[in-house]
Design an enzyme around this catalytic site. Sequence first.
Site, PDB file in Angstrom:
ATOM      1  N   GLU A 296      17.272 -18.184  -6.411  1.00  0.00           N
ATOM      2  CA  GLU A 296      16.928 -16.819  -6.824  1.00  0.00           C
ATOM      3  C   GLU A 296      16.459 -16.812  -8.291  1.00  0.00           C
ATOM      4  OE1 GLU A 296      16.199 -14.166  -5.524  1.00  0.00           O
ATOM      5  OE2 GLU A 296      16.513 -12.621  -7.018  1.00  0.00           O
TER       6      GLU A 296
ATOM      7  N   TRP B 140      -2.553  -2.835  -1.636  1.00  0.00           N
ATOM      8  CA  TRP B 140      -2.214  -4.251  -1.724  1.00  0.00           C
ATOM      9  C   TRP B 140      -3.070  -4.923  -0.659  1.00  0.00           C
ATOM     10  CZ3 TRP B 140      -0.115  -8.111   1.421  1.00  0.00           C
ATOM     11  CH2 TRP B 140       0.337  -9.258   0.754  1.00  0.00           C
TER      12      TRP B 140
ATOM     13  N   GLU C 174       7.991 -15.297 -10.254  1.00  0.00           N
ATOM     14  CA  GLU C 174       7.248 -14.096  -9.851  1.00  0.00           C
ATOM     15  C   GLU C 174       6.897 -13.188 -11.025  1.00  0.00           C
ATOM     16  OE1 GLU C 174       9.076 -11.180  -7.235  1.00  0.00           O
ATOM     17  OE2 GLU C 174      11.045 -11.666  -7.992  1.00  0.00           O
TER      18      GLU C 174
ATOM     19  N   LYS D 223      12.836 -15.467  -9.515  1.00  0.00           N
ATOM     20  CA  LYS D 223      12.650 -14.431 -10.543  1.00  0.00           C
ATOM     21  C   LYS D 223      11.719 -14.946 -11.619  1.00  0.00           C
ATOM     22  CE  LYS D 223      13.711 -11.684  -8.908  1.00  0.00           C
ATOM     23  NZ  LYS D 223      14.423 -11.325  -7.710  1.00  0.00           N
TER      24      LYS D 223
ATOM     25  N   ASN E  59      -1.974   2.233   5.548  1.00  0.00           N
ATOM     26  CA  ASN E  59      -1.051   1.177   5.146  1.00  0.00           C
ATOM     27  C   ASN E  59      -0.677   0.400   6.401  1.00  0.00           C
ATOM     28  OD1 ASN E  59       1.096  -0.374   4.161  1.00  0.00           O
ATOM     29  ND2 ASN E  59       2.555   1.304   4.317  1.00  0.00           N
ATOM     30  N   GLY E  60      -0.971  -0.890   6.436  1.00  0.00           N
ATOM     31  CA  GLY E  60      -0.651  -1.684   7.622  1.00  0.00           C
ATOM     32  C   GLY E  60      -1.811  -2.600   7.965  1.00  0.00           C
TER      33      GLY E  60
ATOM     34  N   ARG F 298       4.059  -0.443  -4.738  1.00  0.00           N
ATOM     35  CA  ARG F 298       3.732  -0.907  -3.388  1.00  0.00           C
ATOM     36  C   ARG F 298       2.408  -1.683  -3.338  1.00  0.00           C
ATOM     37  NH1 ARG F 298       6.766   1.656   0.453  1.00  0.00           N
ATOM     38  NH2 ARG F 298       5.241   1.180   2.060  1.00  0.00           N
TER      39      ARG F 298
ATOM     40  N   HIS G 167      16.530 -37.562  -5.716  1.00  0.00           N
ATOM     41  CA  HIS G 167      15.775 -37.942  -4.513  1.00  0.00           C
ATOM     42  C   HIS G 167      14.293 -37.600  -4.634  1.00  0.00           C
ATOM     43  CE1 HIS G 167      19.403 -39.125  -2.478  1.00  0.00           C
ATOM     44  NE2 HIS G 167      19.966 -37.964  -2.765  1.00  0.00           N
TER      45      HIS G 167
ATOM     46  N   CYS H 128       0.849  -1.195   0.000  1.00  0.00           N
ATOM     47  CA  CYS H 128       0.000   0.000   0.000  1.00  0.00           C
ATOM     48  C   CYS H 128       0.886   1.247   0.000  1.00  0.00           C
ATOM     49  CB  CYS H 128      -0.928   0.105   1.186  1.00  0.00           C
ATOM     50  SG  CYS H 128      -2.121  -1.226   1.284  1.00  0.00           S
TER      51      CYS H 128
ATOM     52  N   LYS I 157       6.167  -4.431  -3.863  1.00  0.00           N
ATOM     53  CA  LYS I 157       7.616  -4.378  -3.665  1.00  0.00           C
ATOM     54  C   LYS I 157       7.992  -4.409  -2.186  1.00  0.00           C
ATOM     55  CE  LYS I 157      11.872  -2.883  -5.314  1.00  0.00           C
ATOM     56  NZ  LYS I 157      12.360  -4.187  -5.785  1.00  0.00           N
TER      57      LYS I 157
HETATM   58  O1  M6R Z   1      12.911  -5.136   0.890  1.00  0.00           O
HETATM   59  P1  M6R Z   1      13.325  -6.538   1.234  1.00  0.00           P
HETATM   60  O2  M6R Z   1      14.614  -6.947   0.664  1.00  0.00           O
HETATM   61  O3  M6R Z   1      13.252  -6.782   2.718  1.00  0.00           O
HETATM   62  O4  M6R Z   1      12.197  -7.446   0.592  1.00  0.00           O
HETATM   63  C1  M6R Z   1      12.143  -8.826   0.830  1.00  0.00           C
HETATM   64  C2  M6R Z   1      11.313  -9.531  -0.221  1.00  0.00           C
HETATM   65  O5  M6R Z   1       9.980  -9.113  -0.139  1.00  0.00           O
HETATM   66  C3  M6R Z   1      11.849  -9.249  -1.621  1.00  0.00           C
HETATM   67  O6  M6R Z   1      13.191  -9.602  -1.704  1.00  0.00           O
HETATM   68  C4  M6R Z   1      11.070 -10.023  -2.691  1.00  0.00           C
HETATM   69  O7  M6R Z   1      11.240 -11.389  -2.517  1.00  0.00           O
HETATM   70  C5  M6R Z   1      11.586  -9.569  -4.051  1.00  0.00           C
HETATM   71  N1  M6R Z   1      10.866  -8.404  -4.474  1.00  0.00           N
HETATM   72  C6  M6R Z   1      11.490 -10.613  -5.096  1.00  0.00           C
HETATM   73  O8  M6R Z   1      12.054 -10.175  -6.289  1.00  0.00           O
END
Ligand code: M6R
Length: 595
Positions: A468, A71, A475, A472, A97-98, A27, A491, A2, A590
């Site tokens: 990672e 969000w 997502e 990527k 937001n929260g 956000r 396994h 948010c 984000k």
């Molecule tokens: O701001 P942060 O690094 O604490 O965020 C943690 C995760 O939400 C963040 O790394 C998320 O997994 C990525 N946006 C994925 O690409």
Amino acid sequence: MCGIVGYAGYREALPILIDSLKRLEYRGYDSAGVAVVEDSVKIVKDKGYIANLESQLPQLRGVVGLAHTRWATHGAPSKDNAHPFYDCREKIALAHNGIIENYAELRDELKAHGHTFRSQTDTEVLVHLVEQSYAGNLEDAIRKALARCTGTYAIAVVHADEPDKLVAARNFSPLIVGLGAEENYVASDVPALLKYTDKVLYVMDREIVVLRPKSVQILDFEGRPVAREPQRITWSLEDAERGGFDHFMLKEIFEQPQAIHNTLLGRMTEVDTNGFFQDVTSVKLVACGTSYHASLVGKYVLEEVAKVPTTVELASEYRYAPTPTEQPLVILLSQSGETADTLGAAREAKRRGCKTLGITNGVGSSLTRETERTMYTRAGLEIGVAATKTFTAQLVALYLVAIRMGLDRGALSPEDANRLRDELRALPRHVQTVLNQADPIADLARAYAGARDMFFIGRGINYPVAMEGALKMKEISYIHAEAYAGGELKHGPLALLTPDTPVVAVTVRDRNYEKMMGNVGEVNARGSPVIAVGTEGGRDLPRFVEHVVYVPKVRDLLYPVPVSVVFQLLAYYAARKRGCPIDKPRNLAKTVTVE
Ligand code: M6R
């Protein structure tokens, strides 16, 4: 998670609110809404992107207002659940937001007092609480309302009876004030303000801000004034624009040579002092998502360079795990510095009596206040929801921490430290070499963009890099992608391999090369196509795999940087081919400021 913006000035608020809100769309983008104070408070809101809201805005001439991009947490994405919310008499508008944790009981109580609810959100209790407490002064009413709430919040509120005023408050959710000339702003994050001012005040937990065109007053929750010095923001408006790239993600991938260079330049000044690492006997790295993957890489780096036993934990798990007797140095990694789970973990680490170090890209973010020391990655503003340049910058920060710790602990000689530093300085060049292959990588990504499932495999330090890569891919392209340590395929996961399941394998010429090639053989035997990431000059690879992308030769410890850039490009171009909303993947945001 948010985004909120607010404005009190002399210009029409609406265009400023919409423009700055768009810069916070990363956000959340489930719904958007705006409230402007005219003779009465006017709210316009709808489900979906800000562009959808924008297309239906009437002319509103008021000079005070607020806006929100959502969000969803409580209540599905819908027009009814979009912020801002009215009170019963439609005199107050509030955006949040929260999460208000005790909203259910408050809602029952307010309903019993005759309040009518129009949404399924936790937030709506706030506006009715403010309504109930209001006796002519908005900040007093907000103070009383918040005293009833538990949870996390940044809120912005306006009232028709006090048309020149916007009141905001914060507890655990980010909030900053932008200072202009006869106009002032509030926002959840810096990008919203870049076009308007570079002078900001960071609002702290349990503080209330009273914003008027010509004044800003900060109060604590007891109503006492708080003095705060403004700070200058160094990011520019250009940083918040796509600059000719089709997506922020692609721009940010291509910014990596510079981001790595800047992080190296920043060096360890923040933690260099006082032999901070001298008495460190063990380390725990704590983070979420991509930052967690960087932490997993960090474990290998710290154990090899600084010879310090290191464990890694997800922040959301660490917070609630039983307290062990040992007290490691706890290093918390967070791009934003605002991730609720990571901030909670930082508090828990302090409660356990541990030394804490935060590694973040978020200048002035909450993490910097929750940890004893801060090291900044200097990757610049990252707007794409998928973390890219901040991931490689985190890796570089961890190499630097490992060098400093190795020296402080006497585990690394100055000569070896200098050699490693020299090799780190070559990383921007190596990353550029990978970026120069963007076109063939794009062809490859397009060829496999129709896959339903994908596997990423790696060994040792490249196993978390595979994790990672899979994150990527899933997502932003929505292809189901799983990561496995090369040795684990046999396994169980081998059962899933078919000729339609591409396997992306890290087969660089490191100490695990032979073993990885054995795993590639297992995949070949099941007829799945293999995309290998190998080391330049490794001429034998094409004999065993369908496709190879080469990265420059570096020492084993440094491969995660160039290899992860290959994975970012693969994910980006696969998502593009599939027509996905790359910078705003569905259901994500984000900065995750709720637990
Ligand atoms: O701001 P942060 O690094 O604490 O965020 C943690 C995760 O939400 C963040 O790394 C998320 O997994 C990525 N946006 C994925 O690409």
